[in-house]
Write an enzyme that holds these catalytic residues in place. Structure first.
Site, short mmCIF file in Angstrom:
data_model
loop_
_atom_site.label_atom_id
_atom_site.label_comp_id
_atom_site.label_asym_id
_atom_site.label_seq_id
_atom_site.Cartn_x
_atom_site.Cartn_y
_atom_site.Cartn_z
N ASN A 21 0.85 -1.19 0.00
CA ASN A 21 0.00 0.00 0.00
C ASN A 21 0.89 1.23 0.00
O ASN A 21 1.49 1.58 1.02
CB ASN A 21 -0.91 -0.02 1.23
CG ASN A 21 -1.98 1.07 1.19
OD1 ASN A 21 -1.86 2.06 0.48
ND2 ASN A 21 -3.02 0.87 1.97
N ARG A 73 -2.31 -2.21 -3.82
CA ARG A 73 -3.35 -1.19 -3.90
C ARG A 73 -3.04 -0.28 -5.08
O ARG A 73 -1.98 0.36 -5.12
CB ARG A 73 -3.41 -0.37 -2.61
CG ARG A 73 -4.45 0.73 -2.69
CD ARG A 73 -4.31 1.72 -1.54
NE ARG A 73 -5.22 2.83 -1.69
CZ ARG A 73 -5.00 4.05 -1.24
NH1 ARG A 73 -3.86 4.34 -0.60
NH2 ARG A 73 -5.88 5.01 -1.41
N HIS A 162 -11.15 5.50 -2.46
CA HIS A 162 -11.21 4.85 -1.14
C HIS A 162 -12.08 3.60 -1.17
O HIS A 162 -12.61 3.17 -0.13
CB HIS A 162 -11.75 5.81 -0.07
CG HIS A 162 -10.82 6.90 0.31
ND1 HIS A 162 -11.25 8.18 0.61
CD2 HIS A 162 -9.46 6.94 0.43
CE1 HIS A 162 -10.20 8.95 0.90
NE2 HIS A 162 -9.11 8.20 0.80
N HIS A 190 -14.94 7.66 5.57
CA HIS A 190 -13.49 7.46 5.63
C HIS A 190 -12.86 8.84 5.82
O HIS A 190 -12.77 9.65 4.88
CB HIS A 190 -12.97 6.82 4.34
CG HIS A 190 -11.49 6.57 4.37
ND1 HIS A 190 -10.94 5.33 4.63
CD2 HIS A 190 -10.44 7.41 4.20
CE1 HIS A 190 -9.62 5.42 4.62
NE2 HIS A 190 -9.31 6.68 4.36
N LEU A 191 -12.44 9.11 7.05
CA LEU A 191 -11.93 10.44 7.40
C LEU A 191 -10.46 10.32 7.80
O LEU A 191 -10.13 9.75 8.84
CB LEU A 191 -12.74 11.02 8.56
CG LEU A 191 -14.26 11.07 8.37
CD1 LEU A 191 -14.95 11.62 9.61
CD2 LEU A 191 -14.62 11.90 7.13
N ARG A 223 -6.33 19.09 0.77
CA ARG A 223 -7.13 19.22 -0.46
C ARG A 223 -8.38 20.04 -0.20
O ARG A 223 -8.97 19.97 0.87
CB ARG A 223 -7.52 17.84 -1.00
CG ARG A 223 -6.36 16.98 -1.40
CD ARG A 223 -6.83 15.61 -1.88
NE ARG A 223 -5.89 14.57 -1.51
CZ ARG A 223 -6.17 13.29 -1.46
NH1 ARG A 223 -7.39 12.87 -1.74
NH2 ARG A 223 -5.24 12.42 -1.10
N ASP A 264 -3.00 18.94 10.36
CA ASP A 264 -3.17 17.94 11.42
C ASP A 264 -4.43 18.27 12.23
O ASP A 264 -4.48 19.30 12.92
CB ASP A 264 -1.93 17.93 12.32
CG ASP A 264 -1.92 16.78 13.32
OD1 ASP A 264 -3.00 16.39 13.78
OD2 ASP A 264 -0.82 16.30 13.63
N ARG A 266 -5.51 17.10 14.96
CA ARG A 266 -5.24 17.23 16.39
C ARG A 266 -4.80 18.65 16.73
O ARG A 266 -5.22 19.22 17.75
CB ARG A 266 -4.19 16.22 16.82
CG ARG A 266 -4.63 14.77 16.71
CD ARG A 266 -3.46 13.83 16.81
NE ARG A 266 -2.50 14.03 15.71
CZ ARG A 266 -1.43 13.29 15.51
NH1 ARG A 266 -1.16 12.30 16.33
NH2 ARG A 266 -0.62 13.54 14.49
N GLY A 312 -8.04 7.40 9.80
CA GLY A 312 -7.30 7.88 10.96
C GLY A 312 -8.07 8.82 11.86
O GLY A 312 -8.11 8.64 13.09
N GLU A 315 -11.44 7.07 13.22
CA GLU A 315 -11.22 6.05 14.25
C GLU A 315 -10.72 6.63 15.57
O GLU A 315 -11.04 6.11 16.64
CB GLU A 315 -10.20 5.03 13.76
CG GLU A 315 -10.64 4.19 12.58
CD GLU A 315 -9.48 3.41 11.99
OE1 GLU A 315 -8.59 3.00 12.76
OE2 GLU A 315 -9.44 3.22 10.76
N GLU A 365 -7.75 -1.96 4.78
CA GLU A 365 -7.55 -2.21 3.34
C GLU A 365 -6.71 -3.45 3.11
O GLU A 365 -6.87 -4.13 2.09
CB GLU A 365 -6.90 -1.00 2.66
CG GLU A 365 -7.76 0.23 2.56
CD GLU A 365 -7.44 1.26 3.64
OE1 GLU A 365 -7.65 2.45 3.39
OE2 GLU A 365 -6.98 0.84 4.73
#
Length: 381
Positions: A21, A73, A162, A190-191, A223, A264, A266, A312, A315, A365
């Protein structure tokens, strides 16, 4: 393919699969046994001009080479590749031709294929496509309202991406809920650095937020997500910006980075918590687009039975999951605060009394690629 490589196909039902991947700056390698247990996993950083060659040579010398097949992938399969495919010379040439449709992503996938194949030339290699899961999109969901002559001449359509992650959600969510896929309408979120949603009904993709390229849809780390095409035309006509600079800005300097100064999540959450105006705006824009498109995905299925967070950010960020569902009670969505904040691994976090189920599913994946690779090999057994 060599005779030795062809003979490898005979072991289809009990194969160990090396999953390859390629990301934006790293290469993830995972060796799975026949029962999908992880035997070995490594993440390699690119070695300058030599790519992954030296790091890959070292990694393969420490267990990763003990595979029967390789699952790659590949981001873009175009209209031609709608299922996992054994790579031979003809297929490889076609994949390189498709690089124009996803130059930033396809090139990395093919560079990884070249590097691994150079060191494991006798193993069969299977291409598993991010676009393939979305082949089930209807014409209404996949067609752009552009001149017919354009659509007939060029491969212009909404492909979606994705797909390997969304496909895993389509299989794992019914297992967690003990429901048949035919009974579930799922929105898969899917984040991560890249982000997309998928509306899944009867186990199939019926709508998704990414389109011709992975730029469409949600605001992402760097993006832009969807932008008025008239704005882009205005920039080209009135500012003198080149198309290459415009593309680079949309891919690498927009999204959270453009809004909040950091890609990021966070960091953005922490700064917003401290009252930073740019970070607060960036987070609000990100969440506004997410909520609107979740509702749109539900509308495309006529309702919603389960919402799934994966990737990421999906979750690992309890604040994002909680804030994403603010004001979404009209879809029956609410999360249990304690379960959300302490969540680890695959888990249901639905609040008591909520009419729609909410799940966290780890993005795997690797398992989806291994499953598809084995499915390709079974006819040869």
């Amino acid at each position: 393919m060599s005779d030795h490589s062809q003979s490898r196909l005979i072991v289809a039902r009990a194969v160990r699969v090396l999953v390859v991947n390629a990301g934006s700056s790293s290469l993830k390698l995972t060796l799975l046994d026949a029962d999908d247990r992880v035997i070995c996993a490594r993440e390699l950083e690119a070695d300058g001009q030599d790519g992954y060659e030296s790091a890959l040579h070292d990694a393969l010398g420490h267990g990763l080479a003990e595979a029967d097949a390789i699952g790659h992938r590949i981001v873009h399969g175009g209209d031609r590749f709608v299922t996992a495919t054994l790579i031979d010379g003809r297929v490889e040439a076609a994949l390189r031709e498709l690089a124009d449709l996803a130059p930033l992503h396809q090139a990395k996938s093919l560079a990884a294929y070249d590097a691994v194949s150079a060191q494991l030339p006798d193993l069969p290699a299977i291409a598993c496509f991010d676009t393939a899961f979305h082949v089930s999109l209807s014409a209404a969901a996949s067609t752009y309202a552009l001149p017919a002559a354009w659509r007939e001449r060029w491969p212009i359509r909404r492909y979606g991406f994705h797909g390997l992650s969304h496909s895993w959600v389509a299989r794992q969510a019914p297992r967690m809920l003990d429901r048949a896929p035919a009974d579930l309408r799922i929105v898969s979120c899917h984040l991560g650095a890249g982000a997309s949603l998928c509306a899944i009904a009867n186990g199939c993709s019926v709508d998704t937020t990414m389109g011709f390229t992975p730029l469409e849809g949600l605001v992402m780390a760097t993006r832009s997500g969807s932008v008025d095409p008239g704005l882009l035309l205005w920039l080209v006509e009135h500012t003198g910006i080149s198309t290459s600079d415009l593309g680079a800005a949309l891919e690498h300097d927009s999204g959270l980075k453009g809004l909040a100064g950091s890609e990021d999540m966070r960091v953005v959450l922490a700064r917003a918590g401290d009252g930073d105006a740019a970070s607060t705006l960036g987070l609000d824009v990100w969440l506004h687009r997410l909520r609107a498109l979740i509702a749109g995905m539900a509308a495309s299925m006529g309702g919603l039975d389960a919402l799934v967070f994966t990737g990421g950010v999906g979750e690992r960020s309890a604040p994002i999951r909680a804030r994403a569902l603010d004001g979404m009670g009209f879809l029956g969505l609410a999360v249990d605060r304690e379960r959300n904040e302490t969540a680890r691994g695959d888990l249901e976090i639905t609040a008591v009394g909520a009419g729609t189920r909410t799940l966290i599913i780890e993005a795997r994946e690797d398992l989806e690629i291994a499953r598809q690779a084995r499915a390709v090999m079974v006819p040869f057994s």
